[in-house]
Design an enzyme around this catalytic site. Structure first.
Site, PDB file in Angstrom:
ATOM      1  N   ASP A 293       0.838  -1.192   0.000  1.00 24.34           N
ATOM      2  CA  ASP A 293       0.000   0.000   0.000  1.00 24.34           C
ATOM      3  C   ASP A 293       0.882   1.254   0.000  1.00 24.34           C
ATOM      4  O   ASP A 293       1.929   1.285   0.645  1.00 24.34           O
ATOM      5  CB  ASP A 293      -0.881  -0.033   1.259  1.00 24.34           C
ATOM      6  CG  ASP A 293      -2.085   0.873   1.146  1.00 24.34           C
ATOM      7  OD1 ASP A 293      -2.748   0.847   0.098  1.00 24.34           O
ATOM      8  OD2 ASP A 293      -2.377   1.605   2.114  1.00 24.34           O
ATOM      9  N   GLU A 340       0.948  -0.481  -5.256  1.00 22.66           N
ATOM     10  CA  GLU A 340      -0.262   0.356  -5.212  1.00 22.66           C
ATOM     11  C   GLU A 340       0.198   1.764  -5.579  1.00 22.66           C
ATOM     12  O   GLU A 340       0.689   2.514  -4.750  1.00 22.66           O
ATOM     13  CB  GLU A 340      -0.892   0.298  -3.815  1.00 22.66           C
ATOM     14  CG  GLU A 340      -2.242   1.017  -3.727  1.00 22.66           C
ATOM     15  CD  GLU A 340      -2.109   2.497  -3.407  1.00 22.66           C
ATOM     16  OE1 GLU A 340      -2.276   3.324  -4.350  1.00 22.66           O
ATOM     17  OE2 GLU A 340      -1.837   2.830  -2.255  1.00 22.66           O
ATOM     18  N   ASP A 395     -11.206   0.800  -0.833  1.00 25.43           N
ATOM     19  CA  ASP A 395     -11.434   2.212  -0.502  1.00 25.43           C
ATOM     20  C   ASP A 395     -12.499   2.865  -1.385  1.00 25.43           C
ATOM     21  O   ASP A 395     -12.933   3.981  -1.101  1.00 25.43           O
ATOM     22  CB  ASP A 395     -10.132   3.011  -0.634  1.00 25.43           C
ATOM     23  CG  ASP A 395      -9.229   2.856   0.580  1.00 25.43           C
ATOM     24  OD1 ASP A 395      -9.743   2.523   1.662  1.00 25.43           O
ATOM     25  OD2 ASP A 395      -8.016   3.077   0.445  1.00 25.43           O
TER      26      ASP A 395
END
EC number: 2.4.1.25
Length: 500
Positions: A293, A340, A395
């Protein structure tokens, strides 16, 4: 890293169906793997698996190495007579984390008592061997959790000074006084890793690879920050002096202040990046690939003074990403990482990603808000196809929820674009499948879709609202909700787009 042309599904284990309030690593997880196999899928993507605390976010964990005890399936322990299970009336379709906390921890403690009374010599030996083998992280984690319990759940930097500073005498006394609690927390980790290992072996037998998720930063209230304050920018009290986040942008006037302590990269580099090597080694025991991430934070990260309530006052600080990934390459050979790469992405970030051949991400919900140059539109994907295409991530809203709030311009542009690819839809409920079809048709080597989009669910099934402190991470599948018809439709789409 080369990926096969394939597809997978995104489903966090907490979202699996079943009794006792939360998805677990048991028969429902195995059923999901078999569904995925029948549907022609070859990848299962999950969110971070660490133990969660306040807010229930998988991205704010008490440990960078431990597993989440909520995911332990207690039914095999009940069959051994270690624990009696009674469902206190958990809701269907949602995780009630308050009720889960009040039920699962006492049940795990009962299982530990039952284990101590009734376990076979072989089981006791296996548990002892696990504690010895994993001691390099497990000792700190188990003591951290035991101390946390003894101090009413307070964060470590509000414990008495000798414990905060890890003075030898204080640690020795705590280990002695809390030996049972320490052993209990080690026991939960033994159960977690044993059950996950069995599930991973089953996935491998079915030809399914698991994509894990690793937050770049660790939580302030975590075993690693307590055990290794020298790795982080902390003051004498153990509180961060600077914290992580992202700068203001079109979506947020004040940016995002995440609050994680920032690394002292100079110290990590002097130690040969051993923390990151061990972290990745542990992740690769659990997963076949790891999505990291906020990848851009390896090139430069947004540093916010801890005294600032928003992210406005921050500044960009360079990180030694190239040196880190060179070290990872030396240790692991091929770097088994998905980047990401969403958000503020500069040419330098792209160069770091491409230098090590890391696949990036494309999100179709981001594709239709401007013209044909939008990098999330499939005709703009790189010809090598080294990207993973998603309808949305954890998200994002579900695709149906997103479509219902899209502008008329976005809706019209999307319909035209889909038609150019030979994809049409009549009802809004067909939009998730239309976008999944678009991703499957694209050159992206891998397409991964949230299960909520397979079911064409609306915003009620959204996993996370970024910036909202509570009420997230709760959605669950209902028993039987994923049907053989869904699987057959996915398989037909995969076959037509050469992804089987």
């Amino acid at each position: 890293m080369e990926l096969p042309r394939a597809f997978g599904l995104l489903l966090h284990p907490t979202s699996l169906p079943g009794p006792y309030g939360v998805g677990v690593l048991g028969r429902e997880a195995r059923d999901f793997l078999r569904f995925l196999k029948e549907a022609g899928g070859r990848y299962w993507q999950v969110l971070p698996l660490g133990p969660t605390g306040y807010g229930d976010s998988p991205y704010q964990s008490f440990s960078a190495f431990a597993g989440n005890p909520y995911l332990i399936d207690l039914r095999p322990l009940a069959e051994r007579g270690y624990v009696r299970l009674e469902d206190p009336g958990f809701p269907q379709g949602r995780v009630d984390y308050g009720l889960l906390y009040a039920w699962k921890w006492p049940a795990l403690k009962e299982a530990f008592r039952g284990f101590k009374e009734k376990a076979s010599p072989e089981e006791r030996e296996a548990f002892a061997a696990f504690r010895e083998r994993e001691a390099w992280w497990l000792e700190d984690y188990a003591l951290f959790m035991a101390l946390k319990g003894a101090h009413g759940g307070l964060p470590w930097n509000r414990w008495p000074l000798p414990l905060r500073k890890r003075e030898e005498k204080a640690l020795r006394e705590a280990k002695s006084a809390l030996a049972e609690e320490v052993a209990f927390h080690a026991f939960t980790q033994w159960l977690f890793f044993r059950q996950w290992g069995a599930l991973k072996a089953e996935a491998e037998a079915l030809g399914i690879r698991i994509i894990g998720d690793m937050p770049i930063f660790v939580a302030e209230d975590s075993a690693e920050v307590w055990a290794h304050p020298e790795w982080f920018h902390l003051d004498e009290e153990g509180r961060p002096t600077v914290v992580a986040g992202v700068p203001p942008d079109y979506f947020s006037e004040t940016g995002q202040r995440w609050g994680n302590p920032l690394y002292r990269w100079d110290v990590l580099e002097r130690e040969g990046f051993s923390f990151w090597i061990r972290r990745l080694e542990k992740a690769l025991e659990l997963f076949h690939l790891v999505r990291i991430d906020h990848f851009r934070g390896f090139e430069a990260y947004w540093e916010i003074p801890a005294s600032c309530p928003t992210a406005v006052e921050g500044r960009w600080v360079k990180a030694p990403g190239e040196k880190l990934f060179q070290k990872i390459q030396e240790v692991f050979g091929e770097v088994p990482v998905l980047a990401e790469d969403l958000g503020v992405i500069t040419p330098e970030v792209e160069a770091l990603r491409d230098r090590f051949g890391l696949p990036g991400m494309k999100v179709l919900q981001f594709a239709f808000d401007d013209g044909m140059e939008n990098p999330f539109l499939p005709h703009n994907y790189p010809a090598h196809g080294r990207v993973v295409v998603y309808t949305g991530t954890h998200d994002n809203d579900t695709t149906l929820g997103w479509y219902r709030t899209a502008t008329p311009h976005e809706k019209a542009f999307m319909a035209r674009y889909l038609a150019d690819w030979g994809i049409t839809f009549r009802e809004e409920e067909e939009v998730p499948w239309a976008l999944m079809h678009l991703g499957m048709k694209s050159v992206a080597r891998l397409a991964v879709y949230p299960v909520q989009d397979v079911l064409a669910l609306g915003s009620e099934a959204r996993m996370n609202y970024p910036g909202r402190p509570s009420g997230n991470w709760a959605w669950r599948l209902l028993p039987g909700e994923l049907s053989p018809e869904h699987g057959a439709r996915l398989r037909a789409m995969a076959e037509a787009t050469e992804r089987l």
